[in-house]
Design a protein around this motif. Sequence first.
Motif, PDB file in Angstrom:
ATOM      1  N   GLN A 131       1.479   4.862 -11.878  1.00  0.00           N
ATOM      2  CA  GLN A 131       2.059   6.164 -12.192  1.00  0.00           C
ATOM      3  C   GLN A 131       1.218   6.939 -13.194  1.00  0.00           C
ATOM      4  N   LYS A 132       0.514   6.213 -14.079  1.00  0.00           N
ATOM      5  CA  LYS A 132      -0.363   6.840 -15.070  1.00  0.00           C
ATOM      6  C   LYS A 132      -1.715   6.128 -15.033  1.00  0.00           C
ATOM      7  N   PRO A 133      -2.526   6.433 -14.016  1.00  0.00           N
ATOM      8  CA  PRO A 133      -3.781   5.698 -13.842  1.00  0.00           C
ATOM      9  C   PRO A 133      -4.768   5.971 -14.971  1.00  0.00           C
ATOM     10  N   ALA A 134      -5.596   4.982 -15.244  1.00  0.00           N
ATOM     11  CA  ALA A 134      -6.639   5.128 -16.248  1.00  0.00           C
ATOM     12  C   ALA A 134      -7.695   6.111 -15.754  1.00  0.00           C
ATOM     13  N   PRO A 135      -8.229   6.971 -16.626  1.00  0.00           N
ATOM     14  CA  PRO A 135      -9.203   7.980 -16.193  1.00  0.00           C
ATOM     15  C   PRO A 135     -10.525   7.399 -15.717  1.00  0.00           C
ATOM     16  N   ASP A 136     -10.839   6.167 -16.125  1.00  0.00           N
ATOM     17  CA  ASP A 136     -12.116   5.565 -15.739  1.00  0.00           C
ATOM     18  C   ASP A 136     -11.985   4.604 -14.568  1.00  0.00           C
ATOM     19  N   GLU A 137     -10.880   4.725 -13.807  1.00  0.00           N
ATOM     20  CA  GLU A 137     -10.611   3.793 -12.720  1.00  0.00           C
ATOM     21  C   GLU A 137     -10.139   4.546 -11.485  1.00  0.00           C
ATOM     22  N   MET A 138     -10.518   4.057 -10.324  1.00  0.00           N
ATOM     23  CA  MET A 138     -10.050   4.659  -9.079  1.00  0.00           C
ATOM     24  C   MET A 138      -9.576   3.576  -8.129  1.00  0.00           C
ATOM     25  N   LEU A 139      -8.724   3.974  -7.180  1.00  0.00           N
ATOM     26  CA  LEU A 139      -8.194   3.061  -6.174  1.00  0.00           C
ATOM     27  C   LEU A 139      -8.867   3.289  -4.840  1.00  0.00           C
ATOM     28  N   SER A 140      -8.939   2.249  -4.019  1.00  0.00           N
ATOM     29  CA  SER A 140      -9.430   2.410  -2.659  1.00  0.00           C
ATOM     30  C   SER A 140      -8.454   3.281  -1.871  1.00  0.00           C
ATOM     31  N   ARG A 187       0.830  -1.206   0.000  1.00  0.00           N
ATOM     32  CA  ARG A 187       0.000   0.000   0.000  1.00  0.00           C
ATOM     33  C   ARG A 187       0.867   1.260   0.000  1.00  0.00           C
ATOM     34  N   GLN A 188       1.930   1.253   0.793  1.00  0.00           N
ATOM     35  CA  GLN A 188       2.831   2.391   0.806  1.00  0.00           C
ATOM     36  C   GLN A 188       3.493   2.565  -0.561  1.00  0.00           C
ATOM     37  N   THR A 189       3.857   1.455  -1.188  1.00  0.00           N
ATOM     38  CA  THR A 189       4.456   1.508  -2.518  1.00  0.00           C
ATOM     39  C   THR A 189       3.502   2.119  -3.526  1.00  0.00           C
ATOM     40  N   ALA A 190       2.234   1.708  -3.475  1.00  0.00           N
ATOM     41  CA  ALA A 190       1.236   2.259  -4.389  1.00  0.00           C
ATOM     42  C   ALA A 190       1.093   3.767  -4.194  1.00  0.00           C
ATOM     43  N   ALA A 192       1.394  -6.879  -8.129  1.00  0.00           N
ATOM     44  CA  ALA A 192       0.441  -7.795  -8.754  1.00  0.00           C
ATOM     45  C   ALA A 192      -0.384  -8.530  -7.705  1.00  0.00           C
ATOM     46  N   ARG A 193       0.251  -8.936  -6.615  1.00  0.00           N
ATOM     47  CA  ARG A 193      -0.427  -9.741  -5.603  1.00  0.00           C
ATOM     48  C   ARG A 193      -1.381  -8.916  -4.746  1.00  0.00           C
ATOM     49  N   PHE A 194      -0.978  -7.714  -4.339  1.00  0.00           N
ATOM     50  CA  PHE A 194      -1.756  -6.956  -3.367  1.00  0.00           C
ATOM     51  C   PHE A 194      -2.508  -5.762  -3.951  1.00  0.00           C
ATOM     52  N   VAL A 195      -2.072  -5.262  -5.082  1.00  0.00           N
ATOM     53  CA  VAL A 195      -2.698  -4.076  -5.667  1.00  0.00           C
ATOM     54  C   VAL A 195      -3.394  -4.409  -6.990  1.00  0.00           C
ATOM     55  N   GLY A 196      -2.894  -5.426  -7.690  1.00  0.00           N
ATOM     56  CA  GLY A 196      -3.509  -5.804  -8.945  1.00  0.00           C
ATOM     57  C   GLY A 196      -3.184  -4.886 -10.093  1.00  0.00           C
ATOM     58  N   LEU A 229       3.432   5.860  -3.142  1.00  0.00           N
ATOM     59  CA  LEU A 229       4.621   6.515  -3.668  1.00  0.00           C
ATOM     60  C   LEU A 229       4.621   6.535  -5.197  1.00  0.00           C
ATOM     61  N   LEU A 230       4.199   5.441  -5.806  1.00  0.00           N
ATOM     62  CA  LEU A 230       4.154   5.386  -7.263  1.00  0.00           C
ATOM     63  C   LEU A 230       3.127   6.357  -7.813  1.00  0.00           C
ATOM     64  N   ARG A 231       2.003   6.488  -7.145  1.00  0.00           N
ATOM     65  CA  ARG A 231       0.973   7.420  -7.602  1.00  0.00           C
ATOM     66  C   ARG A 231       1.400   8.869  -7.422  1.00  0.00           C
ATOM     67  N   GLU A 232       2.344   9.091  -6.511  1.00  0.00           N
ATOM     68  CA  GLU A 232       2.915  10.436  -6.353  1.00  0.00           C
ATOM     69  C   GLU A 232       3.936  10.759  -7.439  1.00  0.00           C
ATOM     70  N   GLY A 233       4.292   9.758  -8.258  1.00  0.00           N
ATOM     71  CA  GLY A 233       5.234   9.980  -9.343  1.00  0.00           C
ATOM     72  C   GLY A 233       6.644   9.516  -9.065  1.00  0.00           C
ATOM     73  N   ARG A 234       6.847   8.811  -7.934  1.00  0.00           N
ATOM     74  CA  ARG A 234       8.188   8.310  -7.630  1.00  0.00           C
ATOM     75  C   ARG A 234       8.580   7.211  -8.608  1.00  0.00           C
ATOM     76  N   ALA A 235       9.840   7.158  -8.962  1.00  0.00           N
ATOM     77  CA  ALA A 235      10.340   6.117  -9.851  1.00  0.00           C
ATOM     78  C   ALA A 235      10.380   4.790  -9.111  1.00  0.00           C
ATOM     79  N   ALA A 236      10.049   3.713  -9.818  1.00  0.00           N
ATOM     80  CA  ALA A 236      10.023   2.394  -9.193  1.00  0.00           C
ATOM     81  C   ALA A 236      11.370   2.026  -8.598  1.00  0.00           C
TER      82      ALA A 236
END
Length: 252
Positions: free
Chosen positions: A232-241, A189-192, A221-225, A194-201
């Motif tokens: 880093q570049k989320p789809a406009p028609d999708e949101m995360l919990s 969850r913390q990784t997700a 893949a296992r915990f976030v799918g 950071l990635l959504r903030e634009g941090r490099a993997a």
Amino acid sequence: MAHVSTGDLPGLEHRPSDSPYVERVYRVEEGGDGAAPERMVSVANSNWELIAWTAEGVTNVSVRGPETRPTVVPMGGRMDGAFGVVFRHGAHLRNLPVADLVDTAVRSPRTTARTFVLAGDEWEIPAYGNAETFVDRLVRAGLLVRDPLVADVLAGDTPLLVTPRSVQRRVAAATGLTQGAIRQIERARQTAMLLREGRAAADVVHLVGYHDQPHLARSMARFVGRKATQLQKPAPDEMLSLLYKTDAEVKP
């Protein structure tokens, strides 16, 4: 119903809590001017929640346990609003063990616009501003209990005079999960976040303690799918919990 606390959802408001029983409180107000997303990705979550939501004029209340895997939820229909209390690690309902709630939920057998049934008694549905008052009532009634050792252990403290086996047993009893599972979920969850903030993997690998980028990719893949590039570049028609930092230790 999956976790409705969605970080991208219009009208979302959430706050931490000073209560030793409560991790976070959130609400989703009715409406929103933007186009509704087509789907929500409910990522793995190591805490349990009490959720109340109204859809098409019908109010529902559910106790939902920790989720060990992500789920994709179609966002069909209209949600008129939602409210939730996320409970801290170590807090649990005496009559409803968290271990029985993992990857599932128990809905109130009877609800009205103002009340619901929990442990055979009728309770007033709490609101965003009085969640702690409601929780205090559960504690006074003996329904909500807490093992403080669990929160201390998950924060990285080493308990004295308690054997490792006893610690493992108490963590599992209070959370429904092992220490290792909680840390893996919280790290993902913390990784997700950071990635959504634009941090490099490559940078996130070192920040949260993965061995390498393939290790990070397997965790996503296992915990976030989702892959790192999708976060880093989320789809406009999708949101995360809802994603937020907890006190749980994330590094191995």
